[in-house]
Design a protein around this motif. Structure first.
Motif, mmCIF file in Angstrom:
data_model
loop_
_atom_site.group_PDB
_atom_site.id
_atom_site.type_symbol
_atom_site.label_atom_id
_atom_site.label_comp_id
_atom_site.label_asym_id
_atom_site.label_seq_id
_atom_site.Cartn_x
_atom_site.Cartn_y
_atom_site.Cartn_z
ATOM 1 N N HIS A 91 -23.819 -7.170 4.486
ATOM 2 C CA HIS A 91 -24.948 -7.053 4.653
ATOM 3 C C HIS A 91 -24.477 -8.483 5.311
ATOM 4 O O HIS A 91 -25.918 -8.289 6.509
ATOM 5 N N ARG A 145 -17.498 6.903 4.851
ATOM 6 C CA ARG A 145 -19.082 6.087 5.177
ATOM 7 C C ARG A 145 -19.586 5.260 3.875
ATOM 8 O O ARG A 145 -20.030 6.396 3.053
ATOM 9 N N ARG A 149 -17.501 1.255 5.983
ATOM 10 C CA ARG A 149 -16.709 2.583 6.051
ATOM 11 C C ARG A 149 -15.446 2.221 5.400
ATOM 12 O O ARG A 149 -15.042 1.000 6.217
ATOM 13 N N ALA A 179 -23.153 4.713 1.310
ATOM 14 C CA ALA A 179 -24.502 5.018 1.337
ATOM 15 C C ALA A 179 -24.687 4.659 1.655
ATOM 16 O O ALA A 179 -26.370 4.506 2.020
ATOM 17 N N ASP A 180 -24.790 3.162 0.984
ATOM 18 C CA ASP A 180 -26.151 2.031 0.642
ATOM 19 C C ASP A 180 -26.070 1.168 1.847
ATOM 20 O O ASP A 180 -26.872 0.178 1.851
ATOM 21 N N LYS A 181 -24.692 0.797 2.389
ATOM 22 C CA LYS A 181 -24.645 -0.139 3.124
ATOM 23 C C LYS A 181 -24.348 0.498 4.934
ATOM 24 O O LYS A 181 -23.329 0.540 5.057
ATOM 25 N N LYS A 182 -25.258 0.837 5.754
ATOM 26 C CA LYS A 182 -25.185 0.809 6.971
ATOM 27 C C LYS A 182 -23.759 0.394 7.404
ATOM 28 O O LYS A 182 -24.277 -1.109 7.520
ATOM 29 N N GLY A 183 -23.136 0.766 8.463
ATOM 30 C CA GLY A 183 -22.099 0.572 9.663
ATOM 31 C C GLY A 183 -20.889 0.423 8.326
ATOM 32 O O GLY A 183 -19.506 0.004 8.857
ATOM 33 N N ARG A 186 -19.736 -4.722 0.443
ATOM 34 C CA ARG A 186 -21.071 -4.520 0.804
ATOM 35 C C ARG A 186 -21.681 -5.706 1.026
ATOM 36 O O ARG A 186 -22.471 -6.225 2.053
ATOM 37 N N THR A 202 -21.128 -1.494 13.633
ATOM 38 C CA THR A 202 -22.359 -1.390 14.792
ATOM 39 C C THR A 202 -22.064 -1.501 16.006
ATOM 40 O O THR A 202 -21.081 -2.247 16.819
ATOM 41 N N ARG A 258 -24.035 -7.101 9.213
ATOM 42 C CA ARG A 258 -25.633 -7.201 10.037
ATOM 43 C C ARG A 258 -26.797 -7.741 10.162
ATOM 44 O O ARG A 258 -27.367 -7.537 11.244
#
Length: 425
Positions: free
Chosen positions: A68, A17, A25, A19-23, A64, A40, A71
């Motif tokens: 972004h 995963r 991987r 660490a900087d961008k949730k979701g 990323r 997500t 998301r």
């Protein structure tokens, strides 16, 4: 770091995963493959997963940026799949509209010929269908009569136009060009093309592309030739000279054909296509093609029966010829000779049909009987339309024939049986 990412021994894959961008991987497989994924939960509770591409083809910065964007959409309550579907549909609709705008008259014309039958009919009349094809033909074929190649039909230049661009201006330019070659031919082509536009405007797939009234624009109509209705017909005093001229033609078939036109009031193509199977010598009936209905049956009068029976039987057609059609195609040259010998000017072959009507009235036959024999529409009869049986029509048609023969100076014994047919190789 991404270069060193590996799948632990004994596992099929592992998820690393970001660490900087949730979701976001990286899915690392046991075989060493590394693929970016975004995952997500939507507001509906459904899990949304999207593959973003393989590393290192897709860098971490690119992954990323994609994560972004996804998301942002999901946090606002949108399903990226639905948004993409709408976008695809819009693109398809735009492409379809663009293709429709480029659809040419030539692409639609064959569909019109196949499906554009006139009102109240199951199909085109063969003659009119052939005229439609000739009007739109590219030319370049060997002429059936004479030497050289045929010219393109008047409608051929329109086939290259996009249907959506057929408007008053484009039709005016086309018509003016064709009118220089022949006004009447151009006017007839315009009438045919207006029928095509009416058909297109009645079909949902072409309606928005069609300017139905383009051919009715004032700028075009004012350039049409005047519609002068012909009134040519034989006068009673001219019948004898015309008859003698037709009877003495070297082409016996043409002479018989012309006289048969006068004795029946039939249209020239209706009688030209007459076959031997259409004649019932026993019950004295004649079945011919009809412009309104498919066929019509009329009485076979005594003199006409003798005239037809005297013709040689060369093929299936009564008025046979050695041409490709196997039947008489154009008797205008023969008719011109008959007119010349009788010193008659300006009488067309269709004028023989008018002559039958006028001579029939002079003979005392009812207008309705004359119209029924000629195949006129019911509304064209003067006495109101009362269809008569063949036997009811017979005395009136014989009355007309007797009157015409008397004017022609022909002495004829109606009691004689028709001459037997003779086959000719």
């Amino acid at each position: 770091m991404l270069e060193r990412a590996a799948c632990p021994t004994g596992k099929r894959f592992v998820l690393v995963r970001d660490a900087d961008k949730k979701g976001l991987r990286l899915r690392v497989t046991a075989a060493g493959g590394k693929h970016w994924q975004f995952e997500t939960r939507l507001r509906s509770g459904k899990l949304f997963t999207r593959a973003l591409g393989e590393w290192p083809t897709i860098s971490i910065e690119q992954a990323r940026r994609a994560a972004h964007e996804l998301r942002g959409m999901t946090e606002q309550g949108s399903d990226p799949r639905e948004a993409e579907r709408v976008k695809r549909d819009a693109a398809k609709a735009l492409a379809a509209e663009d293709a429709a705008r480029k659809l040419t008259v030539g692409e639609v014309w064959p569909l019109y010929l196949a499906n554009g039958r006139p009102k109240r009919r199951d199909a085109w009349k063969p003659g009119y269908r052939a005229d439609l094809e000739t009007m739109a033909s590219p030319g370049g074929a060997e002429k059936k009569r004479g030497r050289g190649l045929t010219r393109p039909g008047p409608l051929f230049p329109l086939l290259a136009l996009p249907l959506a661009k057929v408007d008053e201006d484009s039709l005016k330019i086309w018509y003016d060009g064709e009118a220089k070659k022949g006004k009447h031919q151009a006017a007839r082509a315009l009438m045919m093309f207006r029928g095509f536009l009416r058909w297109c405007s009645a079909r949902p797939e072409y309606r928005d592309l069609t300017d139905r009234d383009a051919g009715k624009a004032a700028a075009i109509l004012e350039g049409l030739p005047g519609s002068t209705r012909r009134t040519d017909a034989l006068e009673a005093a001219q019948v004898a000279g015309w008859w003698t001229g037709a009877e003495q033609l070297s082409n016996r078939t043409a002479g018989a054909y012309l006289r048969a036109l006068l004795l029946t009031g039939a249209r020239r193509e209706e009688l030209a296509g007459l076959t031997w199977t259409n004649i019932d010598f026993q019950w004295r009936k004649l079945t011919i093609a009809d412009k309104v209905d498919d066929t019509r049956t009329i009485p076979l009068t005594p003199y006409l029966a003798h005239l037809l029976a005297s013709l040689p039987r060369r093929n299936d057609f009564v008025f046979a010829s050695t041409g490709k059609a196997g039947r008489i195609a154009d008797a205008r040259a023969s008719h011109a000779k008959a007119l010349q010998s009788a010193a008659i000017d300006g009488l067309t072959i269709h004028g023989l049909r008018r002559s039958f009507s006028l001579l029939g009235e002079a003979a005392g036959a009812p207008a309705g009987a004359i119209a029924q024999v000629m195949g006129h529409k019911p509304s064209a009869t003067a006495e109101g339309y009362r269809p008569r049986s063949i036997d009811a029509l017979r005395p009136f048609l014989e009355q007309i024939e007797t009157h015409i023969l008397a004017l022609a100076g022909v002495k004829f014994d109606a009691s004689k049986e028709p001459t037997p047919l003779r086959a000719v190789a």
